[in-house]
Motif scaffolding. Structure first.
Motif: not given
Length: 116
Positions: A8, A17, A19, A21, A67, A70, A79-83
């Motif tokens: 990712g 952004s 994400r 995984s 960030f 989850s 997961y790491l969602q990075m905004n």
């Protein structure tokens, strides 16, 4: 032997952004704490975020509110969602698994580059 495979990463403009995984092999994922770390050139590896087996989360001050970590135990994936990414978020991001019986394991890393 636990294997962690990150994906990712990539190049994104500031404000964008991504994400990340991380998929873990084996059967210990659900009983393990998972974390994301990063290491920028010339700097020490630092904790970005972690999540316990009971879904308790913790974030570095520098990423709070931007960030989100989850996990999906059914997919053995964290997961790491990075905004709202910033140039200072540029680093190699590593996935980490800690298990009380099976120890500490690391992925190979994925590069995140944020252009200004």
């Amino acid at each position: 032997q636990v294997q962690l495979v990150e994906s990712g990463g990539g190049l994104v403009q500031a404000g964008g952004s991504l994400r990340l995984s991380c998929v873990a092999s084996g059967s210990i994922f659900s009983n393990s704490a998972m974390g994301w770390y990063r290491q920028a050139p010339g700097k020490q590896r630092e904790l970005v975020a972690n999540i316990t087996s009971r879904y308790s989360t913790n974030y570095a001050d520098s990423v709070k509110g931007r960030f989100a970590i989850s996990r999906d135990n059914g997919k053995n994936t964290v997961y790491l969602q990075m905004n709202s990414l910033k140039p200072e978020d540029t680093a190699v991001y590593y996935c980490n698994l800690i298990n009380w019986l099976h120890g500490d394991h690391w992925g190979q890393g994925t590069q995140v580059t944020v252009s200004s």
